[in-house]
Each structure stands twice: as structure tokens, then as C-alpha cells.
Design an enzyme around this catalytic site. Structure first.
Site, PDB file in Angstrom:
ATOM      1  N   TRP A 107      14.978  41.523  38.905  1.00 49.17           N
ATOM      2  CA  TRP A 107      15.572  41.187  37.613  1.00 49.17           C
ATOM      3  C   TRP A 107      16.163  42.458  36.998  1.00 49.17           C
ATOM      4  O   TRP A 107      17.212  42.432  36.369  1.00 49.17           O
ATOM      5  CB  TRP A 107      14.499  40.571  36.718  1.00 49.17           C
ATOM      6  CG  TRP A 107      14.988  40.039  35.410  1.00 49.17           C
ATOM      7  CD1 TRP A 107      16.282  39.982  34.961  1.00 49.17           C
ATOM      8  CD2 TRP A 107      14.185  39.473  34.371  1.00 49.17           C
ATOM      9  NE1 TRP A 107      16.335  39.412  33.714  1.00 49.17           N
ATOM     10  CE2 TRP A 107      15.067  39.098  33.326  1.00 49.17           C
ATOM     11  CE3 TRP A 107      12.825  39.254  34.218  1.00 49.17           C
ATOM     12  CZ2 TRP A 107      14.598  38.512  32.138  1.00 49.17           C
ATOM     13  CZ3 TRP A 107      12.371  38.669  33.045  1.00 49.17           C
ATOM     14  CH2 TRP A 107      13.245  38.301  32.021  1.00 49.17           C
ATOM     15  N   ASP A 138      10.172  30.266  35.923  1.00 50.11           N
ATOM     16  CA  ASP A 138       9.716  31.277  34.962  1.00 50.11           C
ATOM     17  C   ASP A 138       8.326  30.942  34.414  1.00 50.11           C
ATOM     18  O   ASP A 138       8.065  31.109  33.215  1.00 50.11           O
ATOM     19  CB  ASP A 138      10.710  31.423  33.808  1.00 50.11           C
ATOM     20  CG  ASP A 138      12.090  31.845  34.265  1.00 50.11           C
ATOM     21  OD1 ASP A 138      12.205  32.389  35.379  1.00 50.11           O
ATOM     22  OD2 ASP A 138      13.062  31.621  33.526  1.00 50.11           O
ATOM     23  N   ARG A 165      12.753  39.032  43.762  1.00 52.39           N
ATOM     24  CA  ARG A 165      14.109  39.552  43.623  1.00 52.39           C
ATOM     25  C   ARG A 165      14.158  40.386  42.351  1.00 52.39           C
ATOM     26  O   ARG A 165      13.367  40.169  41.423  1.00 52.39           O
ATOM     27  CB  ARG A 165      15.139  38.428  43.597  1.00 52.39           C
ATOM     28  CG  ARG A 165      14.918  37.358  42.531  1.00 52.39           C
ATOM     29  CD  ARG A 165      15.936  36.249  42.680  1.00 52.39           C
ATOM     30  NE  ARG A 165      15.821  35.220  41.638  1.00 52.39           N
ATOM     31  CZ  ARG A 165      16.685  34.223  41.488  1.00 52.39           C
ATOM     32  NH1 ARG A 165      17.716  34.113  42.328  1.00 52.39           N
ATOM     33  NH2 ARG A 165      16.527  33.328  40.527  1.00 52.39           N
ATOM     34  N   ASP A 216      11.364  32.487  40.339  1.00 52.21           N
ATOM     35  CA  ASP A 216      11.005  33.642  39.507  1.00 52.21           C
ATOM     36  C   ASP A 216       9.745  33.352  38.701  1.00 52.21           C
ATOM     37  O   ASP A 216       9.670  33.654  37.504  1.00 52.21           O
ATOM     38  CB  ASP A 216      12.157  33.990  38.554  1.00 52.21           C
ATOM     39  CG  ASP A 216      13.459  34.268  39.284  1.00 52.21           C
ATOM     40  OD1 ASP A 216      13.420  34.639  40.472  1.00 52.21           O
ATOM     41  OD2 ASP A 216      14.533  34.100  38.669  1.00 52.21           O
TER      42      ASP A 216
END
Length: 276
Positions: free
Chosen positions: A231, A152, A229, A173
Site C-alpha cells: 500500500w 479491508d 502487496r 487486503d
């Protein structure tokens, strides 16, 4: 952040920021439109040696009055600044500028809830969420910055943002959130060894005018990585004229078992797009 040009991107202020970033420049600017004359800016110098107005970056930010209506240019001299920074939403018209990404560094280490853990260049490690930069505000720009963490890394949370010639590094991510952002000529580097996700865009409704656009960028890495991907159920990500090394797996996207989530994560292979 890395070395940053004296360019203005008109906009509002940040709400909450970072973890560790290596300095170029970022601008949290005005609610007006048009070009700004930076020659009228109030200059504040940050220098750890004491040869400036402040020794800490946060002290310079704190010196800007609330509900500010004047331009402030905070010049950060080379050094490693161990600070966790916050630029409040009621302090627009601020430009933070360093010299080179190689010698002007803001660093900290934190984990936990992603809204609070941002710390610019986050040195927490690989065992949990560690946001380096959180951007929640309208019309905020970053030039020549390095944004570094593992999971993140960049929480591109809300608002309209522009990233130019930035280096963004992470494994899981590592560009996430629900902003409407353009990444131009940026270098995305994946630390994932096996199929980590570069993006996790959080668009929740087809009516939301948000998404990530990557134009003229470059993707490298140490292992293999997915482009992203979802979220949110309507995640929207576009890569155009982007060089993709063999780190990007042929699958491209991970739809988490729901093919309907693929429809907004397309238009990936336009322009220069090679696996070599």
C-alpha cells in the site's frame, strides 16, 4: 472476539474502532509501563437479558469517564450484539472481555470510507470496502478474537499493537494499515478465490518504525492468495515460523510492477513454512 485471558498489555486508548468482532478480549490500556493489578478494576457487566449493568456494550463504554485514570473491566455476557462500537482516545485503561468467540459476537454491516465503516464483524458483503476493526492508538492488545469481513477486514491503522491467538478472515487486503504490530499464533484465513492479498502495509518512509510481524501463525484459505502487496512504497511485512498451506501462491508478493517495493517484504520463509 474470542475468549480472552485476563492479561494486560500496557498502553494508551483507541481513537476509533470497529465493525464486527467475535469476542475474546481486547485491552486499550495505560500510558504507564509495568504490570497492572486487575483486581482493582471497576467491573461493568453487559447482558442483553437485563441481568447486568447495561444491555449494550457502547453504553458501558460511554459510562467510563473521559480522561479516565482507573482500570475498567467490561464483561460482555454471551449473545449477538448488533452495535457499531467506538472507544474514544480519551478513555484509556479499558478491557473488554467476552467468553467464547462462538457465543459472544459484535456485528454490524457498513461500507464506504474505511475510517468510518469499521464495525467489528462486518457483514456488509463482498462488493466493497468493509472494515471490521480499526485500531488507531498505542499499546492495544487483542487475545483470542475473531475479526471477520471480506475487504479491508482489519485496518491496523497506527500505534503499537499485539494480536494473540486471533482468527482474522477476509479476501482483499484484509490486514492493512501502518501500525507496528506483532501477530502471534494467529490464524489468517483467505476467502479469495484467485490471488487475493492478505496484507497491504502502508509504510511511506524508510524512517518509519512500522510494519507487520507474523510469528508462529497459520495461513489457510478457499482459493489462492498472495502474502501481500505494498500500500505504501516502503511496506514492511515479515512472516516467521509460519505454516502456509497451498493457498499461498509461489509468487508470494505482488509488487504492483515496482521491484523496489519487494525489499521490505522479505524474510518470509524462516522456520516452518510448508505448502501441503
Amino acid at each position: 472476539m474470542g475468549a480472552m485471558a485476563m492479561k494486560i498489555y500496557n498502553g494508551y486508548a483507541f481513537a476509533v474502532l470497529f465493525a464486527i468482532v467475535v469476542f475474546g478480549s481486547f485491552i486499550a490500556n495505560s500510558a504507564t509501563t509495568g504490570t497492572m493489578d486487575m483486581s482493582t478494576a471497576i467491573l461493568l457487566k453487559v447482558d442483553q437479558s437485563g441481568n447486568g449493568d447495561f444491555k449494550k456494550i457502547q453504553d458501558a463504554i460511554d459510562a467510563v469517564p473521559s480522561n479516565n485514570s482507573e482500570l475498567y473491566f467490561i464483561l460482555v455476557k454471551p449473545g449477538t450484539y448488533r452495535e457499531k462500537l467506538q472507544v474514544p482516545a480519551d478513555k484509556p485503561f479499558i478491557t473488554l472481555s467476552g467468553t467464547l468467540a462462538s457465543n459472544t459476537i459484535i456485528t454490524w454491516g457498513d461500507t464506504g470510507e474505511i475510517i468510518q465503516s469499521a464495525t467489528l464483524s462486518n457483514t456488509f458483503g463482498t462488493s466493497g470496502k468493509a472494515v471490521a476493526l480499526r485500531v488507531e492508538g498505542d499499546r492495544v492488545a487483542f487475545y483470542g478474537c475473531k475479526i471477520l469481513s471480506y475487504q479491508d477486514t482489519l485496518l491496523d491503522d497506527a500505534g503499537r499493537h499485539y494480536y494473540s491467538n486471533c482468527y482474522i478472515e477476509g479476501a482483499t487486503d484484509f490486514i492493512c494499515g501502518n501500525a507496528a504490530s506483532l501477530f502471534e499464533r494467529c490464524h489468517l484465513h483467505s476467502l479469495s478465490t484467485v490471488d487475493g492479498a492478505i496484507t497491504a502495509q502502508h509504510r511511506n518512509s524508510p524512517s518509519e518504525d512500522t510494519g507487520f510481524s507474523f510469528l508462529g501463525c497459520k495461513i489457510t484459505g478457499v482459493g489462492t492468495a498472495l502474502l501481500g502487496r505494498p500500500w505504501g512504497p516502503y511496506s514492511r511485512v515479515v512472516f516467521a515460523l509460519t505454516y502456509m498451506s497451498s493457498v499461498v501462491v509461489p509468487q508470494g508478493w505482488d509488487d504492483w510492477g515496482d521491484q523496489s517495493k519487494q525489499r521490505y517484504m522479505i524474510n518470509v520463509h524462516s522456520g516452518i513454512n510448508s505448502h501441503s
